[in-house]
Design a protein around this motif. Structure first.
Motif, PDB file in Angstrom:
ATOM      1  N   LEU A   1       1.002  -1.221  -0.231  1.00  0.00           N
ATOM      2  CA  LEU A   1       0.161  -0.080   0.143  1.00  0.00           C
ATOM      3  C   LEU A   1       0.896   1.376  -0.103  1.00  0.00           C
ATOM      4  O   LEU A   1       0.407   2.532  -0.174  1.00  0.00           O
ATOM      5  N   SER A   2       1.998   1.689  -0.179  1.00  0.00           N
ATOM      6  CA  SER A   2       2.580   2.638   0.108  1.00  0.00           C
ATOM      7  C   SER A   2       3.450   2.766  -1.284  1.00  0.00           C
ATOM      8  O   SER A   2       2.882   2.081  -2.567  1.00  0.00           O
ATOM      9  N   PRO A   3       3.353   4.534  -1.743  1.00  0.00           N
ATOM     10  CA  PRO A   3       3.207   4.569  -3.118  1.00  0.00           C
ATOM     11  C   PRO A   3       4.146   4.457  -3.818  1.00  0.00           C
ATOM     12  O   PRO A   3       5.084   4.092  -3.677  1.00  0.00           O
ATOM     13  N   ASN A   4       4.503   3.855  -4.766  1.00  0.00           N
ATOM     14  CA  ASN A   4       4.800   3.324  -5.785  1.00  0.00           C
ATOM     15  C   ASN A   4       4.234   3.629  -7.660  1.00  0.00           C
ATOM     16  O   ASN A   4       3.247   4.293  -7.135  1.00  0.00           O
ATOM     17  N   ASN A   5       5.404   3.267  -8.077  1.00  0.00           N
ATOM     18  CA  ASN A   5       5.048   3.987  -9.492  1.00  0.00           C
ATOM     19  C   ASN A   5       4.362   2.325  -9.574  1.00  0.00           C
ATOM     20  O   ASN A   5       5.625   1.871 -10.829  1.00  0.00           O
ATOM     21  N   TYR A   6       3.434   2.843 -10.187  1.00  0.00           N
ATOM     22  CA  TYR A   6       2.644   1.947 -10.898  1.00  0.00           C
ATOM     23  C   TYR A   6       2.705   2.556 -12.181  1.00  0.00           C
ATOM     24  O   TYR A   6       1.013   2.696 -12.729  1.00  0.00           O
ATOM     25  N   THR A   7       2.977   3.253 -12.641  1.00  0.00           N
ATOM     26  CA  THR A   7       2.604   3.710 -13.542  1.00  0.00           C
ATOM     27  C   THR A   7       2.147   2.498 -15.349  1.00  0.00           C
ATOM     28  O   THR A   7       1.601   2.925 -16.328  1.00  0.00           O
ATOM     29  N   GLU A   8       3.494   2.232 -15.627  1.00  0.00           N
ATOM     30  CA  GLU A   8       3.204   0.316 -16.110  1.00  0.00           C
ATOM     31  C   GLU A   8       1.703   0.103 -16.175  1.00  0.00           C
ATOM     32  O   GLU A   8       0.774  -0.071 -17.424  1.00  0.00           O
ATOM     33  N   VAL A   9       1.821  -0.376 -14.976  1.00  0.00           N
ATOM     34  CA  VAL A   9      -0.189  -0.813 -14.700  1.00  0.00           C
ATOM     35  C   VAL A   9      -0.955   0.287 -15.508  1.00  0.00           C
ATOM     36  O   VAL A   9      -1.921  -0.174 -16.298  1.00  0.00           O
ATOM     37  N   CYS A  10      -1.070   1.584 -15.344  1.00  0.00           N
ATOM     38  CA  CYS A  10      -2.194   2.167 -14.836  1.00  0.00           C
ATOM     39  C   CYS A  10      -2.294   2.480 -16.822  1.00  0.00           C
ATOM     40  O   CYS A  10      -3.232   2.223 -17.309  1.00  0.00           O
ATOM     41  N   LYS A  11      -0.835   2.188 -16.940  1.00  0.00           N
ATOM     42  CA  LYS A  11      -1.388   2.501 -18.593  1.00  0.00           C
ATOM     43  C   LYS A  11      -1.382   1.177 -19.875  1.00  0.00           C
ATOM     44  O   LYS A  11      -2.325   1.283 -20.572  1.00  0.00           O
ATOM     45  N   ASN A  12      -0.931   0.207 -18.986  1.00  0.00           N
ATOM     46  CA  ASN A  12      -1.360  -1.242 -20.252  1.00  0.00           C
ATOM     47  C   ASN A  12      -2.705  -1.781 -19.747  1.00  0.00           C
ATOM     48  O   ASN A  12      -3.017  -2.369 -20.673  1.00  0.00           O
ATOM     49  N   CYS A  13      -3.113  -1.841 -18.348  1.00  0.00           N
ATOM     50  CA  CYS A  13      -4.085  -2.156 -18.147  1.00  0.00           C
ATOM     51  C   CYS A  13      -5.442  -1.301 -17.836  1.00  0.00           C
ATOM     52  O   CYS A  13      -6.438  -2.064 -17.828  1.00  0.00           O
ATOM     53  N   ASN A  14      -5.169  -0.356 -18.892  1.00  0.00           N
ATOM     54  CA  ASN A  14      -6.434   0.955 -18.605  1.00  0.00           C
ATOM     55  C   ASN A  14      -7.314   0.257 -19.372  1.00  0.00           C
ATOM     56  O   ASN A  14      -8.378   0.650 -18.638  1.00  0.00           O
ATOM     57  N   GLU A  15      -6.322   0.037 -20.769  1.00  0.00           N
ATOM     58  CA  GLU A  15      -8.153  -0.555 -21.913  1.00  0.00           C
ATOM     59  C   GLU A  15      -9.087  -1.802 -20.734  1.00  0.00           C
ATOM     60  O   GLU A  15     -10.435  -1.887 -21.399  1.00  0.00           O
ATOM     61  N   THR A  16      -8.131  -2.838 -20.541  1.00  0.00           N
ATOM     62  CA  THR A  16      -9.331  -3.876 -20.052  1.00  0.00           C
ATOM     63  C   THR A  16     -10.123  -3.447 -18.268  1.00  0.00           C
ATOM     64  O   THR A  16     -11.135  -4.222 -18.069  1.00  0.00           O
ATOM     65  N   TYR A  17      -9.610  -2.552 -18.036  1.00  0.00           N
ATOM     66  CA  TYR A  17     -10.158  -2.104 -16.870  1.00  0.00           C
ATOM     67  C   TYR A  17     -11.656  -0.830 -17.090  1.00  0.00           C
ATOM     68  O   TYR A  17     -12.340  -1.688 -16.345  1.00  0.00           O
ATOM     69  N   THR A  18     -11.424   0.146 -18.444  1.00  0.00           N
ATOM     70  CA  THR A  18     -12.322   0.465 -18.690  1.00  0.00           C
ATOM     71  C   THR A  18     -13.691  -0.269 -19.028  1.00  0.00           C
ATOM     72  O   THR A  18     -14.540   0.345 -18.799  1.00  0.00           O
ATOM     73  N   LYS A  19     -12.923  -1.825 -19.781  1.00  0.00           N
ATOM     74  CA  LYS A  19     -14.024  -2.267 -20.227  1.00  0.00           C
ATOM     75  C   LYS A  19     -14.672  -3.081 -19.335  1.00  0.00           C
ATOM     76  O   LYS A  19     -16.401  -3.287 -18.988  1.00  0.00           O
ATOM     77  N   LEU A  20     -14.177  -4.041 -18.383  1.00  0.00           N
ATOM     78  CA  LEU A  20     -14.954  -4.328 -17.280  1.00  0.00           C
ATOM     79  C   LEU A  20     -15.670  -3.182 -15.869  1.00  0.00           C
ATOM     80  O   LEU A  20     -16.381  -3.570 -15.413  1.00  0.00           O
ATOM     81  N   ASN A  21     -14.984  -2.389 -16.065  1.00  0.00           N
ATOM     82  CA  ASN A  21     -16.310  -0.837 -15.171  1.00  0.00           C
ATOM     83  C   ASN A  21     -16.842  -0.897 -16.218  1.00  0.00           C
ATOM     84  O   ASN A  21     -18.515  -0.431 -15.692  1.00  0.00           O
ATOM     85  N   ASP A  22     -17.313  -0.681 -17.264  1.00  0.00           N
ATOM     86  CA  ASP A  22     -18.006   0.026 -19.007  1.00  0.00           C
ATOM     87  C   ASP A  22     -19.395  -0.678 -17.895  1.00  0.00           C
ATOM     88  O   ASP A  22     -20.554  -1.382 -17.927  1.00  0.00           O
ATOM     89  N   LEU A  23     -19.522  -2.594 -18.454  1.00  0.00           N
ATOM     90  CA  LEU A  23     -20.047  -3.200 -17.925  1.00  0.00           C
ATOM     91  C   LEU A  23     -20.508  -3.516 -17.096  1.00  0.00           C
ATOM     92  O   LEU A  23     -21.518  -3.780 -16.556  1.00  0.00           O
ATOM     93  N   TYR A  24     -20.119  -3.256 -16.375  1.00  0.00           N
ATOM     94  CA  TYR A  24     -20.345  -3.724 -14.211  1.00  0.00           C
ATOM     95  C   TYR A  24     -21.696  -2.448 -14.477  1.00  0.00           C
ATOM     96  O   TYR A  24     -22.765  -2.692 -13.903  1.00  0.00           O
ATOM     97  N   ASN A  25     -21.502  -1.030 -14.748  1.00  0.00           N
ATOM     98  CA  ASN A  25     -22.033  -0.104 -14.756  1.00  0.00           C
ATOM     99  C   ASN A  25     -23.486  -0.514 -15.638  1.00  0.00           C
ATOM    100  O   ASN A  25     -24.640  -0.590 -15.226  1.00  0.00           O
ATOM    101  N   HIS A  26     -23.205  -0.965 -17.494  1.00  0.00           N
ATOM    102  CA  HIS A  26     -24.391  -1.983 -17.969  1.00  0.00           C
ATOM    103  C   HIS A  26     -25.608  -2.675 -16.931  1.00  0.00           C
ATOM    104  O   HIS A  26     -26.110  -2.513 -17.096  1.00  0.00           O
ATOM    105  N   LEU A  27     -24.482  -3.638 -16.016  1.00  0.00           N
ATOM    106  CA  LEU A  27     -24.974  -4.305 -15.617  1.00  0.00           C
ATOM    107  C   LEU A  27     -26.159  -4.224 -14.871  1.00  0.00           C
ATOM    108  O   LEU A  27     -27.592  -4.415 -14.576  1.00  0.00           O
ATOM    109  N   GLN A  28     -25.536  -2.641 -13.993  1.00  0.00           N
ATOM    110  CA  GLN A  28     -26.378  -2.161 -12.994  1.00  0.00           C
ATOM    111  C   GLN A  28     -27.399  -1.944 -13.212  1.00  0.00           C
ATOM    112  O   GLN A  28     -28.504  -1.177 -12.807  1.00  0.00           O
ATOM    113  N   ARG A  29     -27.379  -1.383 -14.713  1.00  0.00           N
ATOM    114  CA  ARG A  29     -28.316  -0.214 -14.959  1.00  0.00           C
ATOM    115  C   ARG A  29     -29.090  -1.234 -15.641  1.00  0.00           C
ATOM    116  O   ARG A  29     -30.651  -1.099 -15.468  1.00  0.00           O
ATOM    117  N   LEU A  30     -29.342  -2.610 -16.510  1.00  0.00           N
ATOM    118  CA  LEU A  30     -30.626  -2.956 -16.639  1.00  0.00           C
ATOM    119  C   LEU A  30     -30.941  -3.787 -15.493  1.00  0.00           C
ATOM    120  O   LEU A  30     -31.802  -4.623 -15.383  1.00  0.00           O
TER     121      LEU A  30
END
Length: 313
Positions: free
Chosen positions: A191-220
């Protein structure tokens, strides 16, 4: 013949106990030389109990006992499944099979009737024959747990397996965790502040799809989509999304770019320019009023001038 037999079976323990006490009293009164009497009493008691005295009066019929044993095994299996999948929560994914089997076993008890003429209804003997009603209590506990987990929102209508949307969500969830793990190789996750720039950059697309699908399921769900059991998604999906969001925002300190930036800027600009538009329109409106008010004065003054000239001419 059924009533005398039941009466005999009910009185047999009392007769055996009375006979045993009588023989014991004789053995004690006779002294140590009468030890064979004590042995005879013990042997007689054992023979009486082994002759057909049940240990759990009233005794269930074989078919009812078989149904009860099946329900006990099903309860143990479902309890073990729920306990093993408590953290991380995987109840609906892994336990819908044992839950369906337990429902079927309980239904068999509720509908079953013994075949022999002396047997009682299995439902009455097993479900309502005592104050505790253990089988009913267990069944209600499992039903309430299943409903509280909202597992019906993860399953197909017949509860035979996961719905298509749930499988799609879990697939994206696993891809997100795999992406996190792949980009964290060689780094310690804390939990200490580290440089996770690679994680944020490389996994942004997958996480965005997951988050959008979750919000879509909630609306349904709110609109009564795949199932109308509850406004919440099932506990498996909610727990998976909570885990992913905590990793993304707290552990990796990543953030998603706001997709509503343009509408927000447009609305903010409109609100900002409202006072300017208001004061400008007010200024123009007041200037036009002044013109309208001045015009009659000029007309009136010209009319007076004409009257004066006519008077002196």
């Amino acid at each position: 013949m059924a009533q005398p037999r039941c009466l005999y079976r009910a009185l047999l323990p009392a007769l055996a106990l009375a006979l045993l006490l009588a023989l014991l009293g004789l053995a004690v009164a006779a002294g140590p030389r009468q030890t064979p009497a004590l042995e005879l009493a013990q042997e007689l008691a054992e023979e009486l109990w082994s002759a057909g005295l049940p240990g759990d009066l009233p005794e269930l019929e074989p078919e009812c006992r078989s149904l009860l044993a099946a329900f006990a095994e099903g309860s143990a299996a479902l309890t073990g499944c729920l306990g093993q999948r408590a953290r991380p929560v995987r109840l609906c994914q892994g336990c819908h099979g044992p839950y369906r089997r337990l429902l079927a076993q309980y239904g068999s008890i509720a509908r079953a009737v013994g075949n022999s003429s002396e047997s009682h209804n299995c439902a009455k003997s097993i479900l309502t024959s005592d104050r505790l009603q253990i089988v009913v209590t267990l069944s209600e506990f499992f039903n309430e747990t299943w409903e509280a987990a909202n597992c019906a929102n993860c399953l197909k209508n017949n509860s035979e397996g996961l719905s298509n949307s749930t499988e799609e969500f879990l697939d994206l969830f696993n891809k997100s965790l795999t992406c996190f793990e792949h980009n964290l190789q060689g780094q310690g996750i804390d939990l200490s502040p580290n440089n996770y720039t690679e994680v944020c950059k490389n996994c942004n697309e997958t996480y965005t799809k997951l988050n959008d699908l979750y919000n879509h399921l909630q609306r349904l769900n709110r609109q009564g989509g795949e199932s109308a059991h509850s406004a919440h998604l099932c506990i498996d999906v909610e727990d998976a999304m909570n885990i992913t969001r905590k990793l993304w925002s707290r552990t990796f300190n990543c953030s998603l770019p706001c997709s509503d930036t343009v509408p927000v800027i447009a609305v903010s600009s409109f609100i900002l320019f409202l006072p300017i538009v208001f004061y400008l329109s007010s200024f123009l409106h007041s200037k036009q009023k002044k013109r309208i008010l001045i015009l009659p004065k000029r007309i009136q003054s010209n009319a007076n001038l004409v009257n004066i000239q006519e008077k002196y001419s």
